[in-house]
Design an enzyme around this catalytic site. Sequence first.
Site, mmCIF file in Angstrom:
data_model
loop_
_atom_site.group_PDB
_atom_site.id
_atom_site.type_symbol
_atom_site.label_atom_id
_atom_site.label_comp_id
_atom_site.label_asym_id
_atom_site.label_seq_id
_atom_site.Cartn_x
_atom_site.Cartn_y
_atom_site.Cartn_z
ATOM 1 C CB THR A 1 -0.920 0.011 1.236
ATOM 2 O OG1 THR A 1 -0.145 -0.290 2.405
ATOM 3 C CG2 THR A 1 -2.040 -1.005 1.107
ATOM 4 C CB CYS B 1 6.033 0.488 7.887
ATOM 5 S SG CYS B 1 5.755 -1.148 7.191
HETATM 6 N N1 LIG Z 1 7.311 -4.617 5.973
HETATM 7 C C1 LIG Z 1 6.875 -4.427 7.222
HETATM 8 O O1 LIG Z 1 7.644 -4.328 8.177
HETATM 9 C C2 LIG Z 1 5.389 -4.325 7.484
HETATM 10 C C3 LIG Z 1 4.918 -4.469 8.793
HETATM 11 C C4 LIG Z 1 3.554 -4.391 9.034
HETATM 12 C C5 LIG Z 1 2.682 -4.108 7.983
HETATM 13 N N2 LIG Z 1 3.176 -3.935 6.722
HETATM 14 C C6 LIG Z 1 2.214 -3.670 5.645
HETATM 15 O O2 LIG Z 1 1.937 -4.887 4.957
HETATM 16 C C7 LIG Z 1 1.780 -4.641 3.557
HETATM 17 C C8 LIG Z 1 2.797 -5.454 2.781
HETATM 18 O O3 LIG Z 1 4.091 -5.047 3.177
HETATM 19 P P1 LIG Z 1 5.398 -5.878 2.741
HETATM 20 O O4 LIG Z 1 6.563 -5.218 3.370
HETATM 21 O O5 LIG Z 1 5.164 -7.319 2.970
HETATM 22 O O6 LIG Z 1 5.383 -5.544 1.170
HETATM 23 P P2 LIG Z 1 6.182 -6.254 0.001
HETATM 24 O O7 LIG Z 1 6.352 -5.227 -1.049
HETATM 25 O O8 LIG Z 1 7.399 -6.942 0.548
HETATM 26 O O9 LIG Z 1 5.186 -7.398 -0.506
HETATM 27 C C9 LIG Z 1 3.990 -7.161 -1.190
HETATM 28 C C10 LIG Z 1 3.875 -8.236 -2.262
HETATM 29 O O10 LIG Z 1 2.578 -8.195 -2.848
HETATM 30 C C11 LIG Z 1 2.724 -8.616 -4.197
HETATM 31 N N3 LIG Z 1 1.486 -8.298 -4.928
HETATM 32 C C12 LIG Z 1 0.982 -7.107 -5.296
HETATM 33 N N4 LIG Z 1 -0.215 -7.254 -5.927
HETATM 34 C C13 LIG Z 1 -0.476 -8.581 -5.944
HETATM 35 C C14 LIG Z 1 -1.563 -9.374 -6.437
HETATM 36 N N5 LIG Z 1 -2.619 -8.848 -7.044
HETATM 37 N N6 LIG Z 1 -1.483 -10.711 -6.301
HETATM 38 C C15 LIG Z 1 -0.420 -11.280 -5.686
HETATM 39 N N7 LIG Z 1 0.628 -10.593 -5.202
HETATM 40 C C16 LIG Z 1 0.602 -9.256 -5.315
HETATM 41 C C17 LIG Z 1 3.974 -7.888 -4.651
HETATM 42 O O11 LIG Z 1 4.528 -8.447 -5.819
HETATM 43 C C18 LIG Z 1 4.874 -8.064 -3.422
HETATM 44 O O12 LIG Z 1 5.678 -9.228 -3.511
HETATM 45 C C19 LIG Z 1 1.907 -3.142 3.375
HETATM 46 O O13 LIG Z 1 0.630 -2.544 3.453
HETATM 47 C C20 LIG Z 1 2.733 -2.723 4.584
HETATM 48 O O14 LIG Z 1 2.501 -1.383 4.951
HETATM 49 C C21 LIG Z 1 4.502 -4.074 6.443
#
Ligand SMILES: NC(=O)c1ccc[n+]([C@@H]2O[C@H](COP(=O)([O-])OP(=O)(O)OC[C@H]3O[C@@H](n4cnc5c(N)ncnc54)[C@H](O)[C@@H]3O)[C@@H](O)[C@H]2O)c1
Length: 419
Positions: free
Chosen positions: A85, A270
């Site tokens: 996001t 984040c």
């Molecule tokens: N990274 C952190 O420390 C953390 C902690 C808590 C919450 N979050 C939240 O969690 C969410 C994900 O974060 P992240 O760090 O894991 O992101 P990331 O970018 O590592 O992973 C997201 C994944 O989603 C995939 N994706 C996108 N659209 C898709 C679809 N239609 N079908 C299948 N896969 C799809 C992307 O290719 C990517 O691999 C965000 O909203 C983030 O704010 C992240």
Amino acid sequence: MVVTLFGLGFVGLTTAVAFADMGITVYGIEVNEKRRSTIAAGKLPFHEPGLGEGLDRTLGKTFFVDVPVEEAVSKSDAVYYCVGTPYGKDGQADLSYLYGAIDQTLPAVSKDGFTVLVTKSTVPPSTTKDMVIPYIEKQGYTVGGNIGVANNPEFLREGHCWDDVVNADRIVLGVSDERSEKVLRKLYQGYTCPVHTVTLNTGEYIKYLSNTLLATLISWSNEMSLVADNIGDIQIAEAFRILHEDSRWGTPACNMATYAYPGAGYGGYCLPKDTNALFARSKALGYEPKMLGQTIAVNDAMPSAIAKIIERKVSSPEQVIGLCGLSFKPESDDTRDTPAAKIVAALNKDGYTNILGYDPLAIPEFKQYYAQLKMGFKESYDELVASSDVLVITTAWKEFSDLPEKAADKPIVDARYLL
Ligand SMILES: NC(=O)c1ccc[n+]([C@@H]2O[C@H](COP(=O)([O-])OP(=O)(O)OC[C@H]3O[C@@H](n4cnc5c(N)ncnc54)[C@H](O)[C@@H]3O)[C@@H](O)[C@H]2O)c1
């Protein structure tokens, strides 16, 4: 129980493996083919201690990454969205990946059963209620029939993803109907920590309470470090360590105290985007948050403030500036919104291009995302020290603690107050 999970990044892959490790059947969907095939081959696409062992235990047994979306969703009790996001227009959260995954889900949801669509991605308060539900209904589907909607924010820290998920200190379920709550409680029945059920908006809000508080502690600490630097003759790191001895932090000083500590500004995926997204959402609804605005402003100003401190130590632009650390924090290869890149950009803007960087893990990631920066790289810490005239600690990797001995005759800027 069967779960389909969209997005196998830090949050999605960890959640998928943790559920699968508890015996839940998990179908992982990932659009990035390189990432998907890496996972399918039993390898991690990023560095996360403990997660690889979980993947070994579950892949092909309870965790599958090669099942078509239609088949996976049609069999699922819950569909989790763990997609990105990122920053959108005016700092608002860009929900396009979430909507994209919902589009893929809806036609495949079983008409006879009941499936909960759960947002685990971080989305600003009121997103599920005022955006996701209307979005689903606009496509001709009814929420409340065979489809439930919920959110289940994630609080993990990169570098500790596995431990934070399997030993969670609290689970938050934002729900608005009993059937969704029942499914989600069953998924988490193996957890011993408190499992809270709150309204949809509250679930999302709790995540932002957490991230904006952490960001505020960091910006307050950074502002105080600039105040101290401006006054001069203040042992900044020592002063903050003594602050942490206040028994009101808990004894020994609790982990939260580590956020009340100066550095180069918060980075990573984040805190930067989440502080901006909540600010933008609140402003759009009529209240412009003042403290949050200042938290963001202080953070935005940190890279150029650090660049100026570095420039004071460099006698001419011909001298080589060596950056120790490129990831946004130690024990991670994530370089998204990393302060190191912003500091290089600020130095480049001021005419300093003789810059070298080293990181134990993050050089490939950094090179891929920041090709526009004028700088070079060294493959070892020793080479970096030998080739630089001024050294800067840009990420608080423990191995840089011996920099004063290694670079005894060279000026050091400890931008992370590691020493
Ligand atoms: N990274 C952190 O420390 C953390 C902690 C808590 C919450 N979050 C939240 O969690 C969410 C994900 O974060 P992240 O760090 O894991 O992101 P990331 O970018 O590592 O992973 C997201 C994944 O989603 C995939 N994706 C996108 N659209 C898709 C679809 N239609 N079908 C299948 N896969 C799809 C992307 O290719 C990517 O691999 C965000 O909203 C983030 O704010 C992240």
